[in-house]
Motif scaffolding. Structure first.
Motif, PDB file in Angstrom:
ATOM      1  N   TYR A   1     -33.823   4.854  58.582  1.00 46.37           N
ATOM      2  CA  TYR A   1     -34.795   5.266  59.589  1.00 46.37           C
ATOM      3  C   TYR A   1     -34.095   5.954  60.769  1.00 46.37           C
ATOM      4  CZ  TYR A   1     -38.196   2.277  57.170  1.00 46.37           C
ATOM      5  OH  TYR A   1     -39.022   1.715  56.243  1.00 46.37           O
ATOM      6  N   PHE A   2     -33.019   5.367  61.237  1.00 50.14           N
ATOM      7  CA  PHE A   2     -32.300   5.947  62.372  1.00 50.14           C
ATOM      8  C   PHE A   2     -31.671   7.292  62.007  1.00 50.14           C
ATOM      9  CE2 PHE A   2     -32.396   1.449  63.581  1.00 50.14           C
ATOM     10  CZ  PHE A   2     -32.804   1.546  64.905  1.00 50.14           C
ATOM     11  N   VAL A   3     -31.062   7.375  60.821  1.00 50.54           N
ATOM     12  CA  VAL A   3     -30.443   8.632  60.385  1.00 50.54           C
ATOM     13  C   VAL A   3     -31.504   9.721  60.232  1.00 50.54           C
ATOM     14  CG1 VAL A   3     -29.168   9.754  58.524  1.00 50.54           C
ATOM     15  CG2 VAL A   3     -28.516   7.469  59.274  1.00 50.54           C
ATOM     16  N   ALA A   4     -32.625   9.378  59.606  1.00 46.68           N
ATOM     17  CA  ALA A   4     -33.696  10.357  59.416  1.00 46.68           C
ATOM     18  C   ALA A   4     -34.263  10.821  60.754  1.00 46.68           C
ATOM     19  CB  ALA A   4     -34.798   9.758  58.548  1.00 46.68           C
ATOM     20  N   LEU A   5     -34.429   9.899  61.697  1.00 44.03           N
ATOM     21  CA  LEU A   5     -34.910  10.281  63.022  1.00 44.03           C
ATOM     22  C   LEU A   5     -33.968  11.271  63.698  1.00 44.03           C
ATOM     23  CD1 LEU A   5     -36.254   6.924  64.515  1.00 44.03           C
ATOM     24  CD2 LEU A   5     -37.565   9.022  64.168  1.00 44.03           C
ATOM     25  N   SER A   6     -32.679  11.042  63.542  1.00 46.06           N
ATOM     26  CA  SER A   6     -31.693  11.928  64.175  1.00 46.06           C
ATOM     27  C   SER A   6     -31.771  13.334  63.598  1.00 46.06           C
ATOM     28  CB  SER A   6     -30.280  11.356  63.987  1.00 46.06           C
ATOM     29  OG  SER A   6     -30.184  10.065  64.550  1.00 46.06           O
ATOM     30  N   PHE A   7     -31.819  13.439  62.272  1.00 48.89           N
ATOM     31  CA  PHE A   7     -31.841  14.757  61.641  1.00 48.89           C
ATOM     32  C   PHE A   7     -33.156  15.493  61.918  1.00 48.89           C
ATOM     33  CE2 PHE A   7     -28.276  13.126  59.184  1.00 48.89           C
ATOM     34  CZ  PHE A   7     -27.470  14.255  59.096  1.00 48.89           C
TER      35      PHE A   7
ATOM     36  N   ILE B   1     -43.806  12.920  60.249  1.00 53.59           N
ATOM     37  CA  ILE B   1     -42.778  12.036  59.676  1.00 53.59           C
ATOM     38  C   ILE B   1     -41.988  11.356  60.790  1.00 53.59           C
ATOM     39  CG2 ILE B   1     -40.702  11.977  58.247  1.00 53.59           C
ATOM     40  CD1 ILE B   1     -41.854  14.315  56.670  1.00 53.59           C
ATOM     41  N   PHE B   2     -41.708  12.096  61.846  1.00 52.23           N
ATOM     42  CA  PHE B   2     -40.971  11.531  62.975  1.00 52.23           C
ATOM     43  C   PHE B   2     -41.737  10.361  63.589  1.00 52.23           C
ATOM     44  CE2 PHE B   2     -40.190  11.262  67.522  1.00 52.23           C
ATOM     45  CZ  PHE B   2     -38.807  11.204  67.575  1.00 52.23           C
ATOM     46  N   LEU B   3     -43.038  10.529  63.794  1.00 55.68           N
ATOM     47  CA  LEU B   3     -43.839   9.456  64.368  1.00 55.68           C
ATOM     48  C   LEU B   3     -43.876   8.233  63.455  1.00 55.68           C
ATOM     49  CD1 LEU B   3     -46.831  11.517  65.816  1.00 55.68           C
ATOM     50  CD2 LEU B   3     -44.945  10.462  67.083  1.00 55.68           C
ATOM     51  N   TRP B   4     -44.017   8.477  62.134  1.00 53.07           N
ATOM     52  CA  TRP B   4     -44.025   7.347  61.194  1.00 53.07           C
ATOM     53  C   TRP B   4     -42.698   6.596  61.232  1.00 53.07           C
ATOM     54  CZ3 TRP B   4     -41.098   6.759  56.589  1.00 53.07           C
ATOM     55  CH2 TRP B   4     -41.455   5.648  55.832  1.00 53.07           C
ATOM     56  N   LEU B   5     -41.587   7.338  61.277  1.00 49.74           N
ATOM     57  CA  LEU B   5     -40.277   6.685  61.351  1.00 49.74           C
ATOM     58  C   LEU B   5     -40.110   5.957  62.678  1.00 49.74           C
ATOM     59  CD1 LEU B   5     -38.046   9.522  59.848  1.00 49.74           C
ATOM     60  CD2 LEU B   5     -38.580   7.334  58.780  1.00 49.74           C
ATOM     61  N   TYR B   6     -40.619   6.547  63.740  1.00 49.60           N
ATOM     62  CA  TYR B   6     -40.483   5.926  65.049  1.00 49.60           C
ATOM     63  C   TYR B   6     -41.197   4.578  65.095  1.00 49.60           C
ATOM     64  CZ  TYR B   6     -41.096   5.138  70.061  1.00 49.60           C
ATOM     65  OH  TYR B   6     -41.109   4.574  71.318  1.00 49.60           O
ATOM     66  N   PHE B   7     -42.435   4.542  64.608  1.00 50.44           N
ATOM     67  CA  PHE B   7     -43.169   3.274  64.617  1.00 50.44           C
ATOM     68  C   PHE B   7     -42.568   2.280  63.624  1.00 50.44           C
ATOM     69  CE2 PHE B   7     -46.584   6.076  66.312  1.00 50.44           C
ATOM     70  CZ  PHE B   7     -46.730   5.429  67.536  1.00 50.44           C
TER      71      PHE B   7
END
Length: 645
Positions: free
Chosen positions: A10-16, A87-93
């Motif tokens: 989740y953290f890696v995907a958020l960064s990219f 996708i960013f919002l889904w990963l964030y939550f």
């Protein structure tokens, strides 16, 4: 041993994803801001005269409104950005709710409440161990790993030592080295999905990535400086030389690589239309050197613009001409750079003048007065007759408004446009000065670094203000006023040629070059506008150089001479390295040599009397070693014999 989860992914995907959506949203917002909220001044859609109104309207249509965002690139990028933002919002939550990277929690592993009693712990362990036992799940590594985790969890809650380790270190086995989780989703590590993962990896690495690299390289490798294609530079090098005339430059520009795909005639109707336009502008054209359809079409369209015959163009050919004019400024600058590389001053000046004609939509034999709004050859002819007469634009501007000729058939509004345009047109004063930097002597010697300072003063611009956009109603895009400053020899070779783009009222441009050998020289200095016809300035710059042998002899100050004898920092470092190397070699010698060297080093600090005593002691030792006698008396006699010898 911890069970792998998706938290790190989740953290890696958020960064990219952040690396993409932040600049993408910035680009989207900027384009939307220009399309919906930009002012007329921001996009250059100003109408200082009625002649500029139509140009301003066209600029607003092409630069403002939602229709300007109706492009494939913008739409694709906008859709991708929205998708990535979701996708960013889904990963964030997901991170907010379950963002802690997985740690060893025996209660969670056994799926019981924290602080459960021993009976409940045993019951949960028995249930889960039976469910994930390897015997019941053959060839299932995931079940085997879960079984091991269940056993570890049970041990951490029932074994006092393991429980203490877990409470203290977070692991029932005691203190462990740092473990780093992998930033990949859990399903990629599932054995059942390995074939799909390998296939996807193969497609991405073997097909997608090479294709993307090839596409990027193939496109970027076509462009050189100023985003001009290398093929265009090659075309210019082939066609431009010291004998190139201004009237041949439309054909050179038409052959630029940027226009070849656009100007390719695709139907017989296109060919017929080009033939009709050619009949209208043929009298203004030089006989074409190339009959290639692409070059011919571009040449004809450019002459239609220069001859002000654009009313015969269809919508399609009009768009093609507009496309060519959009890139004409940068391409003409590239033509000038090629002439500079060839050191051909005459060809470079012709290219600059060609740029003036393109900006004003007029050609070589046209009167300079056609730059004024509403003027035609008829009004220009009236202005050139009678008193006061004016054949050039500068002469016409110098005449008071009430005495200007050729305005008889114009309305008051049209006359006001002409007077306003005369205020906008440049009134440039040029001053030049030749000097040598930091030289108290006024004489110039061979090899000196000379500076030609050219001062440009815009008299039509008030103090503290800047020059505005060029008044060019027939050029469909806004242009900034700039001046080309060129210095050349009488033989036509370029010393320097630069484009001065500053809009300040007073601009100082400096040209630096090495003074030639002794003699008297005259250079030609040119100051040419990038967009106006008839405002070019030319003057002669004189320079007298003397032989360098005439310079007074330079006497070195005694203090400076002593400094020359001192070792440099590099020499000191080298000497230090040599001494260090010699010391290391001495350390490798025998112990006897070390003793002798240490004694010799000590002698340097002794007096002459001490030196004699040391020599006497050494002689005694040698004599004793030769005779094999250890007595002091024998040593003394041996020493005497040695001295006697």
């Amino acid at each position: 041993m911890l069970q792998y989860d998706d938290s790190a992914f989740y953290f890696v995907a958020l960064s990219f994803i952040t690396l993409y959506i932040v600049p993408s949203w910035y680009s989207i917002i900027s384009k939307v801001n220009v399309a919906l909220f930009s002012t007329d001044e921001d996009i250059g859609a100003i109408s200082r005269t009625s002649a500029e109104k139509q140009k301003a309207v066209e600029l607003k249509k092409s630069s403002k409104g939602l229709k300007t965002l109706n492009s494939t690139g913008f739409i694709v990028n906008f859709v991708l950005t929205l998708l990535c933002s979701a996708i960013f919002l889904w990963l964030y939550f997901s991170v907010q709710s379950n963002g802690e990277v997985n740690s060893f929690d025996p209660f969670n592993i056994l799926q019981i409440d924290t602080g459960a009693e021993l009976k409940e712990i045993k019951k949960a362990y028995k249930k889960m161990s039976l469910k994930f036992h390897p015997d019941k799940n053959p060839n299932n590594p995931q079940a085997e790993a879960t079984f091991m985790m269940v056993a570890k969890a049970y041990e951490a809650l029932t074994n006092p030592v393991a429980k203490e380790n877990w409470e203290k270190y977070g692991n029932p086995d005691g203190k462990q080295s740092l473990a780093v989780s992998i930033g990949l989703p859990e399903f990629l590590l599932n054995v059942d999905n390995r074939n799909l993962v390998l296939l996807t990896y193969l497609v991405v690495m073997v097909v997608v990535v090479p294709c993307a690299v090839w596409s990027y390289y193939s496109n970027s490798s076509k462009f050189g400086e100023k985003d001009v294609m290398y093929d265009s530079y090659a075309w210019y090098h082939h066609n431009l030389n010291e004998h190139t005339l201004t009237k041949s430059l439309p054909e050179v520009l038409a052959g630029s690589a940027e226009f070849r795909e656009r100007n390719l005639t695709k139907s017989q109707a296109d060919k017929d239309e080009i033939g009709r336009i050619l009949a209208r502008v043929k009298s203004h054209m030089q006989k074409p050197s190339y009959n290639h359809p692409v070059v011919l079409k571009g040449n004809v369209l450019l002459h239609a613009h220069l001859a002000r015959e654009t009313d015969v163009l269809s919508q399609s050919t009009g768009e093609d001409l507009r496309y060519m004019l959009r890139y004409s400024s940068s391409l003409i600058d590239a033509m000038i750079s090629v002439c500079k590389h060839q050191e051909s001053l005459k060809a470079a000046l012709n290219c600059i003048k060609f740029g003036q004609y393109v900006a004003q939509g007029m050609w070589i034999k046209d009167s300079e007065l056609l730059q004024l709004p509403h003027f035609t050859e008829k009004e220009a002819g009236h202005a050139a007759k009678g008193k006061p007469s004016a054949k050039t634009i500068k002469e016409y501007m110098a005449i008071p408004n009430e005495s200007k000729k050729g305005l008889k058939e114009f309305t008051d509004e049209q006359k006001e446009d002409i007077f306003k345009c005369c205020d906008i047109l440049p009134n440039l004063a040029v001053e030049s000065k030749v000097y040598v930097d930091d030289d108290e002597d006024d004489n110039v010697y061979e090899g000196d670094l000379c500076t030609v300072a050219v001062t440009l003063t815009r008299k039509n611009v008030a103090e503290g203000e800047k020059a505005g956009l060029v008044h060019a109603p027939r050029f469909p895009f806004p242009r900034r006023e700039a001046w080309w400053v060129a210095l050349g020899t009488k033989e036509g070779k370029i010393i320097s040629i630069d484009k001065v783009t500053s809009a300040e009222r007073v601009v100082v441009h400096k040209i630096k070059f090495l003074a030639p050998r002794a003699g008297h020289y005259e250079f030609d200095l040119y100051v040419l506008s990038n967009a106006y016809v008839g405002f070019d300035h030319e003057e002669s710059v004189e320079l007298t150089t003397q032989d360098a042998s005439a310079l007074p002899e330079y006497k070195v100050h005694p203090d400076d001479a002593e400094l020359d004898d001192e070792p440099t920092l590099f020499e000191e470092m080298m000497n230090a390295n040599i001494e260090a190397d010699s010391d290391s070699d001495e350390e490798d010698d025998s112990d006897e040599d070390d003793d002798d060297e240490s004694e010799e080093d000590g002698i340097r600090e002794l007096t002459e009397e001490d030196l004699k005593k040391r020599e006497l002691q050494k002689a005694r030792k040698k004599a004793a070693a030769a005779a094999g006698d250890d007595s002091d008396s024998d040593d003394d006699s041996d020493v005497e014999e040695v001295h006697a010898d």
